[in-house]
Design a protein around this motif. Structure first.
Motif, PDB file in Angstrom:
ATOM      1  N   SER A   7     -60.916 -55.230 -84.065  1.00 48.47           N
ATOM      2  CA  SER A   7     -61.249 -54.507 -82.843  1.00 48.47           C
ATOM      3  C   SER A   7     -60.378 -53.288 -82.560  1.00 48.47           C
ATOM      4  O   SER A   7     -60.653 -52.546 -81.621  1.00 48.47           O
ATOM      5  CB  SER A   7     -61.170 -55.466 -81.651  1.00 48.47           C
ATOM      6  OG  SER A   7     -59.860 -55.994 -81.554  1.00 48.47           O
ATOM      7  N   GLU A   8     -59.314 -53.068 -83.352  1.00 53.74           N
ATOM      8  CA  GLU A   8     -58.426 -51.935 -83.072  1.00 53.74           C
ATOM      9  C   GLU A   8     -57.672 -51.503 -84.319  1.00 53.74           C
ATOM     10  O   GLU A   8     -57.710 -52.173 -85.342  1.00 53.74           O
ATOM     11  CB  GLU A   8     -57.450 -52.283 -81.953  1.00 53.74           C
ATOM     12  CG  GLU A   8     -56.621 -53.512 -82.228  1.00 53.74           C
ATOM     13  CD  GLU A   8     -55.880 -53.989 -80.999  1.00 53.74           C
ATOM     14  OE1 GLU A   8     -54.665 -53.762 -80.952  1.00 53.74           O
ATOM     15  OE2 GLU A   8     -56.518 -54.562 -80.115  1.00 53.74           O
ATOM     16  N   SER A   9     -56.976 -50.373 -84.218  1.00 54.47           N
ATOM     17  CA  SER A   9     -56.218 -49.887 -85.371  1.00 54.47           C
ATOM     18  C   SER A   9     -54.977 -50.752 -85.597  1.00 54.47           C
ATOM     19  O   SER A   9     -54.517 -51.451 -84.689  1.00 54.47           O
ATOM     20  CB  SER A   9     -55.813 -48.425 -85.151  1.00 54.47           C
ATOM     21  OG  SER A   9     -54.993 -48.315 -84.013  1.00 54.47           O
ATOM     22  N   ALA A  10     -54.435 -50.679 -86.796  1.00 56.72           N
ATOM     23  CA  ALA A  10     -53.253 -51.465 -87.154  1.00 56.72           C
ATOM     24  C   ALA A  10     -52.056 -51.037 -86.306  1.00 56.72           C
ATOM     25  O   ALA A  10     -51.882 -49.850 -86.013  1.00 56.72           O
ATOM     26  CB  ALA A  10     -52.943 -51.292 -88.636  1.00 56.72           C
ATOM     27  N   GLN A  11     -51.253 -52.022 -85.905  1.00 50.53           N
ATOM     28  CA  GLN A  11     -50.080 -51.783 -85.069  1.00 50.53           C
ATOM     29  C   GLN A  11     -48.900 -52.572 -85.628  1.00 50.53           C
ATOM     30  O   GLN A  11     -49.083 -53.665 -86.157  1.00 50.53           O
ATOM     31  CB  GLN A  11     -50.338 -52.265 -83.639  1.00 50.53           C
ATOM     32  CG  GLN A  11     -51.464 -51.576 -82.933  1.00 50.53           C
ATOM     33  CD  GLN A  11     -51.060 -50.209 -82.430  1.00 50.53           C
ATOM     34  OE1 GLN A  11     -49.923 -49.980 -82.063  1.00 50.53           O
ATOM     35  NE2 GLN A  11     -52.004 -49.284 -82.432  1.00 50.53           N
ATOM     36  N   THR A  12     -47.690 -52.060 -85.459  1.00 48.45           N
ATOM     37  CA  THR A  12     -46.508 -52.795 -85.885  1.00 48.45           C
ATOM     38  C   THR A  12     -45.869 -53.476 -84.685  1.00 48.45           C
ATOM     39  O   THR A  12     -46.024 -53.050 -83.546  1.00 48.45           O
ATOM     40  CB  THR A  12     -45.470 -51.867 -86.552  1.00 48.45           C
ATOM     41  OG1 THR A  12     -45.149 -50.813 -85.650  1.00 48.45           O
ATOM     42  CG2 THR A  12     -45.994 -51.306 -87.861  1.00 48.45           C
ATOM     43  N   VAL A  38     -47.202 -61.728 -80.828  1.00 50.55           N
ATOM     44  CA  VAL A  38     -46.536 -60.557 -81.403  1.00 50.55           C
ATOM     45  C   VAL A  38     -46.325 -59.505 -80.320  1.00 50.55           C
ATOM     46  O   VAL A  38     -47.277 -59.094 -79.646  1.00 50.55           O
ATOM     47  CB  VAL A  38     -47.380 -59.943 -82.551  1.00 50.55           C
ATOM     48  CG1 VAL A  38     -46.677 -58.744 -83.164  1.00 50.55           C
ATOM     49  CG2 VAL A  38     -47.696 -60.987 -83.623  1.00 50.55           C
ATOM     50  N   ALA A  39     -45.082 -59.087 -80.152  1.00 50.24           N
ATOM     51  CA  ALA A  39     -44.755 -57.994 -79.238  1.00 50.24           C
ATOM     52  C   ALA A  39     -44.898 -56.703 -80.033  1.00 50.24           C
ATOM     53  O   ALA A  39     -44.127 -56.438 -80.955  1.00 50.24           O
ATOM     54  CB  ALA A  39     -43.332 -58.141 -78.707  1.00 50.24           C
ATOM     55  N   LEU A  40     -45.928 -55.925 -79.708  1.00 51.51           N
ATOM     56  CA  LEU A  40     -46.163 -54.680 -80.430  1.00 51.51           C
ATOM     57  C   LEU A  40     -45.147 -53.626 -80.003  1.00 51.51           C
ATOM     58  O   LEU A  40     -44.614 -53.662 -78.895  1.00 51.51           O
ATOM     59  CB  LEU A  40     -47.584 -54.173 -80.159  1.00 51.51           C
ATOM     60  CG  LEU A  40     -48.714 -55.084 -80.638  1.00 51.51           C
ATOM     61  CD1 LEU A  40     -50.067 -54.460 -80.271  1.00 51.51           C
ATOM     62  CD2 LEU A  40     -48.636 -55.351 -82.130  1.00 51.51           C
ATOM     63  N   ASP A  41     -44.921 -52.672 -80.875  1.00 49.45           N
ATOM     64  CA  ASP A  41     -43.967 -51.597 -80.593  1.00 49.45           C
ATOM     65  C   ASP A  41     -44.402 -50.734 -79.403  1.00 49.45           C
ATOM     66  O   ASP A  41     -43.563 -50.093 -78.779  1.00 49.45           O
ATOM     67  CB  ASP A  41     -43.764 -50.720 -81.832  1.00 49.45           C
ATOM     68  CG  ASP A  41     -43.085 -51.482 -82.968  1.00 49.45           C
ATOM     69  OD1 ASP A  41     -42.463 -52.542 -82.706  1.00 49.45           O
ATOM     70  OD2 ASP A  41     -43.175 -51.017 -84.117  1.00 49.45           O
ATOM     71  N   ASP A  42     -45.704 -50.750 -79.069  1.00 49.44           N
ATOM     72  CA  ASP A  42     -46.168 -49.958 -77.924  1.00 49.44           C
ATOM     73  C   ASP A  42     -46.021 -50.710 -76.599  1.00 49.44           C
ATOM     74  O   ASP A  42     -46.441 -50.235 -75.560  1.00 49.44           O
ATOM     75  CB  ASP A  42     -47.603 -49.469 -78.134  1.00 49.44           C
ATOM     76  CG  ASP A  42     -48.637 -50.583 -78.124  1.00 49.44           C
ATOM     77  OD1 ASP A  42     -48.298 -51.753 -77.835  1.00 49.44           O
ATOM     78  OD2 ASP A  42     -49.821 -50.293 -78.411  1.00 49.44           O
TER      79      ASP A  42
END
Length: 87
Positions: A28-33, A61-65
């Motif tokens: 559903s979305e772009s890859a995130q770190t 998962v706590a995303l960088d954003d």
């Protein structure tokens, strides 16, 4: 007397575990770190909990954003910059 099911969490698969840096890829979305903050393995067996309509995802998962997402092992890849990863 009913059998007791083993409630111990499944072993952490490969490079994943709390604190590990990962790349989250979801359709559903772009890859995130981000960084894994919790493993909910013991809650992923919904058979006796009766909520297969809302399955529990194994990893928080706590995303960088700044967002918090929940993902399955198939959605994660060890972040290429993580020591010991193949990248």
């Amino acid at each position: 007397m009913p059998e007791k099911k083993d409630r111990s969490p499944r072993p952490e698969p490969g490079p994943f575990g709390a604190g590990a840096r990962v790349l989250v890829r979801r359709p559903s979305e772009s890859a995130q770190t981000g960084r894994i903050i919790e493993d909910y393995a013991e809650l992923t067996d919904t058979e006796e909990r009766g909520h297969a309509w809302a399955p529990v995802h194994r990893w928080a998962v706590a995303l960088d954003d700044g967002r918090l997402v929940f993902a399955d092992t198939d959605d994660l890849t060890a972040e290429p910059s993580t020591p010991g990863s193949s990248g």
